[in-house]
Scaffold this motif. Structure first.
Motif, short mmCIF file in Angstrom:
data_model
loop_
_atom_site.label_atom_id
_atom_site.label_comp_id
_atom_site.label_asym_id
_atom_site.label_seq_id
_atom_site.Cartn_x
_atom_site.Cartn_y
_atom_site.Cartn_z
N GLY A 20 34.05 50.30 34.04
CA GLY A 20 34.37 49.01 33.70
C GLY A 20 35.71 48.44 33.35
N LYS A 21 36.34 49.50 32.53
CA LYS A 21 37.72 49.20 32.35
C LYS A 21 38.59 49.11 33.59
CE LYS A 21 37.69 50.99 27.67
NZ LYS A 21 37.26 52.50 27.24
N LEU A 22 38.38 50.08 34.65
CA LEU A 22 39.12 50.04 35.75
C LEU A 22 38.86 48.85 36.41
CD1 LEU A 22 39.84 52.96 38.21
CD2 LEU A 22 38.56 50.79 39.11
N MET A 23 37.62 48.38 36.61
CA MET A 23 37.16 46.97 37.32
C MET A 23 38.01 45.94 36.74
SD MET A 23 34.58 47.20 39.60
CE MET A 23 33.37 48.60 40.17
N VAL A 24 38.07 45.70 35.44
CA VAL A 24 38.75 44.55 34.89
C VAL A 24 40.20 44.85 35.15
CG1 VAL A 24 39.30 43.62 32.82
CG2 VAL A 24 36.95 44.28 33.01
N GLN A 25 40.59 45.97 35.08
CA GLN A 25 42.03 46.17 35.41
C GLN A 25 42.65 45.70 36.63
OE1 GLN A 25 43.29 50.21 35.23
NE2 GLN A 25 45.41 49.76 35.08
N VAL A 26 41.80 46.19 37.63
CA VAL A 26 42.14 45.88 39.18
C VAL A 26 41.86 44.38 39.35
CG1 VAL A 26 41.32 46.33 41.48
CG2 VAL A 26 41.73 48.22 39.82
N TYR A 27 40.74 43.77 38.94
CA TYR A 27 40.47 42.32 39.28
C TYR A 27 41.47 41.40 38.59
CZ TYR A 27 36.65 43.26 42.27
OH TYR A 27 35.76 43.68 43.37
N GLU A 28 41.74 41.80 37.18
CA GLU A 28 42.79 40.92 36.70
C GLU A 28 44.08 40.88 37.39
OE1 GLU A 28 43.16 41.03 32.29
OE2 GLU A 28 43.57 43.20 32.67
N ALA A 29 44.51 41.81 37.97
CA ALA A 29 46.05 42.30 38.61
C ALA A 29 46.05 41.33 39.86
CB ALA A 29 46.14 43.56 38.69
N LEU A 30 44.70 40.97 40.55
CA LEU A 30 44.93 40.44 41.84
C LEU A 30 45.60 38.94 41.68
CD1 LEU A 30 41.19 41.18 42.90
CD2 LEU A 30 43.58 42.10 43.88
N GLU A 31 46.58 38.95 42.42
CA GLU A 31 47.27 37.73 42.40
C GLU A 31 46.44 36.39 42.84
OE1 GLU A 31 51.43 35.94 44.49
OE2 GLU A 31 51.40 38.04 43.85
N GLY A 32 46.48 35.24 42.35
CA GLY A 32 45.44 34.17 42.91
C GLY A 32 44.19 34.38 42.50
N PHE A 33 43.82 35.62 41.70
CA PHE A 33 42.23 35.68 41.50
C PHE A 33 42.14 35.08 39.85
CE2 PHE A 33 38.51 37.95 40.35
CZ PHE A 33 37.73 37.78 41.33
N PRO A 34 40.99 34.52 39.61
CA PRO A 34 40.85 33.94 38.16
C PRO A 34 41.20 35.15 37.32
CG PRO A 34 39.13 33.31 39.60
CD PRO A 34 39.85 34.29 40.27
N LYS A 35 41.69 34.73 36.06
CA LYS A 35 41.81 35.65 35.14
C LYS A 35 40.81 35.81 34.13
CE LYS A 35 45.75 36.53 36.87
NZ LYS A 35 45.56 37.61 38.05
N PRO A 36 40.72 36.72 33.05
CA PRO A 36 39.69 36.90 31.87
C PRO A 36 39.45 35.33 31.40
CG PRO A 36 40.86 38.78 32.08
CD PRO A 36 41.54 37.89 32.88
N HIS A 37 40.35 34.61 30.90
CA HIS A 37 40.49 33.55 30.19
C HIS A 37 39.79 32.60 30.91
CE1 HIS A 37 44.38 32.67 31.51
NE2 HIS A 37 43.91 31.43 31.82
N GLU A 38 39.80 32.31 32.22
CA GLU A 38 39.18 31.31 33.14
C GLU A 38 37.79 31.65 33.36
OE1 GLU A 38 42.96 30.36 35.72
OE2 GLU A 38 42.68 32.28 35.76
N GLN A 39 37.51 33.06 33.51
CA GLN A 39 36.08 33.40 34.02
C GLN A 39 35.68 34.56 33.05
OE1 GLN A 39 34.94 33.77 38.32
NE2 GLN A 39 35.66 31.74 38.65
N PRO A 40 35.57 33.97 32.01
CA PRO A 40 34.91 35.04 30.95
C PRO A 40 33.74 35.95 30.96
CG PRO A 40 34.72 33.02 29.88
CD PRO A 40 35.48 33.02 30.86
N ASN A 41 32.79 35.18 31.81
CA ASN A 41 31.57 35.86 32.02
C ASN A 41 31.68 36.95 33.10
OD1 ASN A 41 30.20 34.44 30.14
ND2 ASN A 41 29.56 32.95 31.68
N TYR A 42 32.42 36.67 34.17
CA TYR A 42 32.65 37.36 35.34
C TYR A 42 33.30 38.75 34.95
CZ TYR A 42 34.20 39.12 40.11
OH TYR A 42 34.44 39.66 41.03
N TYR A 43 34.31 38.78 34.07
CA TYR A 43 34.79 39.97 33.48
C TYR A 43 34.13 40.63 32.39
CZ TYR A 43 39.33 38.81 35.84
OH TYR A 43 40.29 38.73 36.75
#
Length: 174
Positions: A20-43
């Motif tokens: 789960g930590k790895l998933m969050v780290q990878v997805y929040e680092a994607l340029e142009g992808f919503p960040k945790p504060h923008e899509q908290p349910n997704y994260y």
């Protein structure tokens, strides 16, 4: 030193939090992808990736190096009705899918994503399904090339919007 090999297997419950930590780290680092504060349910879903194993026919696959380290993971769905995306994908019959593929930083580009994808394709074939469905976003275009080299084709009928984010469908006929 020989190249490290990786084993693809089902994640163990004690690995869920690390994945789960790895998933969050990878997805929040994607340029142009919503960040945790923008899509908290997704994260929150990414953090709790192990919850997917409660869905019928869902498997959480991991890539483990011969050094024992977690190199990546993906969620495989034997039956699309449990896939949980927007759009029409959950209505597809005789179809498997996978979502939330992530490869650890530092391991990206080393073939881990391809190994995880091939494992999902093999499972779909073993389950007698006729197609594999996936979704991606513009932020994940590096993966698009890999999917296309493995035979996936863009399927406009599977596209949908996740809030403001366009999500693009791909299909592999088996």
């Amino acid at each position: 030193m020989p190249a490290q090999t990786h084993t693809i297997r089902n994640a163990r419950p004690e690995e869920f939090a690390e994945l789960g930590k790895l998933m969050v780290q990878v997805y929040e680092a994607l340029e142009g992808f919503p960040k945790p504060h923008e899509q908290p349910n997704y994260y929150s879903m990414l953090s709790n990736i192990g919850d997917f194993t409660q869905k019928p026919g869902a498997e959480l696959l991991v890539a483990i190096g011969d050094d024992g380290r977690l190199a990546g993971g993906v969620v495989y769905f034997r039956d699309m009705q449990y896939y949980g995306s927007g759009g029409t994908a959950t209505q597809e019959q005789q179809a498997s899918g996978f979502r939330l593929l992530a490869v650890a930083p530092g391991m990206q580009g080393s073939g881990i994503g391809k190994l995880l994808t091939q494992a999902c394709i093999a499972k779909a074939k073993a389950h007698g399904n006729r197609q594999v469905i996936i979704h991606s976003t513009k932020a994940m275009q590096t993966a698009w090339g890999m999917y296309e080299r493995l035979g996936f084709k863009r399927s406009l009928d599977l596209d949908f919007m996740q809030g403001e984010l366009p999500v693009f469908g791909f299909r592999l006929m088996l």
